[in-house]
Design a protein around this motif. Structure first.
Motif, short mmCIF file in Angstrom:
data_model
loop_
_atom_site.label_atom_id
_atom_site.label_comp_id
_atom_site.label_asym_id
_atom_site.label_seq_id
_atom_site.Cartn_x
_atom_site.Cartn_y
_atom_site.Cartn_z
N MET A 186 0.83 -1.20 0.00
CA MET A 186 0.00 0.00 0.00
C MET A 186 0.87 1.26 0.00
SD MET A 186 -3.12 -0.78 2.63
CE MET A 186 -4.29 -2.11 2.32
N ASN A 187 0.35 2.30 -0.60
CA ASN A 187 1.05 3.59 -0.61
C ASN A 187 0.63 4.37 0.63
OD1 ASN A 187 1.98 6.20 -1.03
ND2 ASN A 187 1.60 6.15 -3.23
N TYR A 188 1.38 4.22 1.72
CA TYR A 188 0.95 4.82 2.97
C TYR A 188 1.13 6.33 3.00
CZ TYR A 188 0.09 0.22 4.85
OH TYR A 188 -0.43 -1.04 5.06
N SER A 189 2.03 6.85 2.20
CA SER A 189 2.16 8.31 2.11
C SER A 189 0.88 8.92 1.52
CB SER A 189 3.37 8.69 1.26
OG SER A 189 4.55 8.29 1.89
N ARG A 190 0.35 8.24 0.49
CA ARG A 190 -0.90 8.72 -0.12
C ARG A 190 -2.06 8.59 0.87
NH1 ARG A 190 -4.89 6.05 -2.12
NH2 ARG A 190 -3.71 4.10 -2.31
N ILE A 191 -2.12 7.46 1.58
CA ILE A 191 -3.18 7.26 2.58
C ILE A 191 -3.09 8.34 3.66
CG2 ILE A 191 -3.98 5.70 4.41
CD1 ILE A 191 -3.06 3.38 2.59
N LEU A 192 -1.86 8.64 4.07
CA LEU A 192 -1.65 9.69 5.08
C LEU A 192 -2.22 11.01 4.61
CD1 LEU A 192 0.18 10.14 7.83
CD2 LEU A 192 1.64 11.33 6.23
N ASP A 193 -1.94 11.38 3.37
CA ASP A 193 -2.43 12.65 2.82
C ASP A 193 -3.95 12.66 2.76
OD1 ASP A 193 0.15 13.57 2.54
OD2 ASP A 193 0.32 12.98 0.43
N GLU A 194 -4.54 11.53 2.36
CA GLU A 194 -6.00 11.47 2.27
C GLU A 194 -6.66 11.58 3.65
OE1 GLU A 194 -6.26 8.70 -1.79
OE2 GLU A 194 -6.77 7.83 0.16
N ILE A 195 -6.07 10.97 4.65
CA ILE A 195 -6.63 11.06 6.00
C ILE A 195 -6.47 12.47 6.54
CG2 ILE A 195 -6.40 10.27 8.39
CD1 ILE A 195 -5.61 7.53 7.29
N LYS A 196 -5.33 13.09 6.29
CA LYS A 196 -5.13 14.48 6.73
C LYS A 196 -6.16 15.41 6.11
CE LYS A 196 -0.20 14.56 7.88
NZ LYS A 196 1.14 15.09 7.49
N ALA A 197 -6.57 15.11 4.89
CA ALA A 197 -7.56 15.95 4.20
C ALA A 197 -8.93 15.87 4.87
CB ALA A 197 -7.65 15.56 2.74
N ILE A 198 -9.30 14.66 5.35
CA ILE A 198 -10.63 14.52 5.96
C ILE A 198 -10.60 14.74 7.48
CG2 ILE A 198 -11.49 12.98 4.17
CD1 ILE A 198 -11.00 10.63 6.04
N CYS A 199 -9.41 14.61 8.09
CA CYS A 199 -9.27 14.79 9.55
C CYS A 199 -8.05 15.66 9.83
CB CYS A 199 -9.13 13.45 10.25
SG CYS A 199 -10.55 12.38 10.07
N PRO A 200 -8.13 16.95 9.53
CA PRO A 200 -6.95 17.81 9.62
C PRO A 200 -6.40 18.00 11.02
CG PRO A 200 -8.93 19.11 9.23
CD PRO A 200 -9.33 17.67 9.07
N HIS A 201 -7.20 17.69 12.05
CA HIS A 201 -6.75 17.92 13.43
C HIS A 201 -6.16 16.68 14.09
CE1 HIS A 201 -8.63 21.81 13.09
NE2 HIS A 201 -9.81 21.26 12.84
N SER A 202 -6.29 15.53 13.44
CA SER A 202 -5.78 14.30 14.02
C SER A 202 -4.24 14.29 14.03
CB SER A 202 -6.27 13.08 13.23
OG SER A 202 -7.63 12.85 13.45
N PHE A 203 -3.69 13.68 15.08
CA PHE A 203 -2.24 13.45 15.15
C PHE A 203 -1.93 12.18 14.36
CE2 PHE A 203 1.39 11.31 17.05
CZ PHE A 203 2.34 12.33 17.12
N ILE A 204 -1.07 12.26 13.36
CA ILE A 204 -0.80 11.13 12.48
C ILE A 204 0.70 10.97 12.27
CG2 ILE A 204 -1.33 10.04 10.28
CD1 ILE A 204 -3.64 11.96 9.93
N ARG A 205 1.15 9.71 12.33
CA ARG A 205 2.55 9.41 12.04
C ARG A 205 2.65 8.14 11.21
NH1 ARG A 205 5.75 10.15 17.81
NH2 ARG A 205 6.12 12.40 17.66
N LEU A 206 3.70 8.08 10.40
CA LEU A 206 4.03 6.86 9.68
C LEU A 206 5.07 6.06 10.46
CD1 LEU A 206 4.39 8.12 5.98
CD2 LEU A 206 2.52 6.76 6.93
N ALA A 207 4.99 4.74 10.37
CA ALA A 207 5.99 3.84 10.97
C ALA A 207 6.26 4.16 12.43
CB ALA A 207 7.28 3.88 10.15
#
Length: 303
Positions: free
Chosen positions: A1-22
């Motif tokens: 899976m392209n997790y960088s793309r998934i990260l960007d999509e989640i940030k777009a719908i949940c801009p206030h969530s704390f998100i990290r990869l790996a």
């Protein structure tokens, strides 16, 4: 899976969530072990929880909900997909004889709120180091009390993202099991029905339970709590102790010399150390007593 793309999509719908990869999950478990989560998210509110859940359902991305990481072993290869932590949903409110608590609130804090408002029924939870959601999931209990005795209602999110409210007829509670675990429901909030009582008596009971816990449990080391379920008509800890396994060590994981039902991290243990020691204990008890002991701790992550 392209997790960088998934990260960007989640940030777009949940801009206030704390998100990290790996994200290293060893930073989020009581035993301080576990591999990386592909995506680690801490949503700000219920709306974001619902959006992330629906997103993962539609995109068919694995979604794992983690509480305080107190009763879990995450394998060393980590968790694929999204790991969501509900720590920010931690509000506790008291209404007469009821307490409404969000999933990410500490169950210990719920017991403290009950004490403050002269409410009896949550004393057993005064030393359980977990979240409200985790406590409901496993029907947590101690010293003769358990969640099933006090839970009145619960609001959950199904994996599709739809909301549902459950009452006592829905819970399907048993020994360390519930409808929440069976159906993979995500707890959002719980309503506990308690009884008016004497603050002095409630405090005395909580003090007694705290003292017992300090005397009997190896709180000086990281652990995942009680590792095994209680077999019929006996105790797992006694079987392990009678098998001569206290002090048995594999890697950095050791059967506690204080309480045989606990495995402690004494020297930079890995999850693999824990799992090998669990298997060794189960095989030894089976060989000596012909009794199979099942794990109470939840084991998750990629094998």
């Amino acid at each position: 899976m392209n997790y960088s793309r998934i990260l960007d999509e989640i940030k777009a719908i949940c801009p206030h969530s704390f998100i990290r990869l790996a994200e290293p999950m060893a930073n989020h478990t009581f035993i301080q072990t576990g591999g990386n989560a592909d995506i680690y998210i801490k949503p700000e509110n219920v709306e974001e929880v619902q959006k992330i859940t629906r997103y993962s359902f539609i995109k068919r991305i694995p979604l794992t909900i983690l509480g305080y990481g107190t009763n879990v072993i995450i394998r060393d290869r980590g968790i694929r997909g999204i790991v969501m932590i509900l720590d920010n949903l931690n509000e506790i409110k008291v209404y007469e004889n009821e307490i409404k608590a969000e999933s990410g609130a500490s169950i210990i804090d719920v017991s403290k709120a009950a004490l403050k408002h002269h409410l009896s029924g949550m004393e057993f939870a005064c030393g359980i180091p977990g979240s409200v959601g985790g406590a409901l999931m496993m029907n947590a209990g101690a010293y003769g009390g358990e969640i099933s005795f006090v839970l009145k209602k619960a609001k959950v999110i199904m994996m599709s993202g739809d909301l549902r409210t459950l009452d006592e007829s829905d819970f399907q509670f048993g020994y360390r099991r519930s409808i929440f675990e069976k159906e993979n429901y995500m707890v959002l909030e719980a309503i506990f029905q308690l009884e008016k009582g004497s603050s002095m008596q409630i405090q005395e009971k909580m003090d007694r339970f705290t003292s017992l816990r300090q005397q009997k449990q190896p709180l000086e080391y990281p652990s995942c709590g009680s590792v095994f379920k209680r077999p019929p008509n006996c105790f797992a800890g006694k079987l392990i102790s009678d098998s001569g396994l206290q002090g048995k060590r594999i890697g950095g994981a050791e059967v506690s010399t204080k309480h045989a039902g606990f495995i402690v991290n004494v020297n930079h243990a890995t999850s693999t150390d824990y799992l090998h020691l669990i298997q060794y204990i189960q095989e030894t008890v089976k060989r000596k007593y012909n009794i199979e002991i099942e794990t109470e701790v939840k084991i998750i992550g990629e094998e």
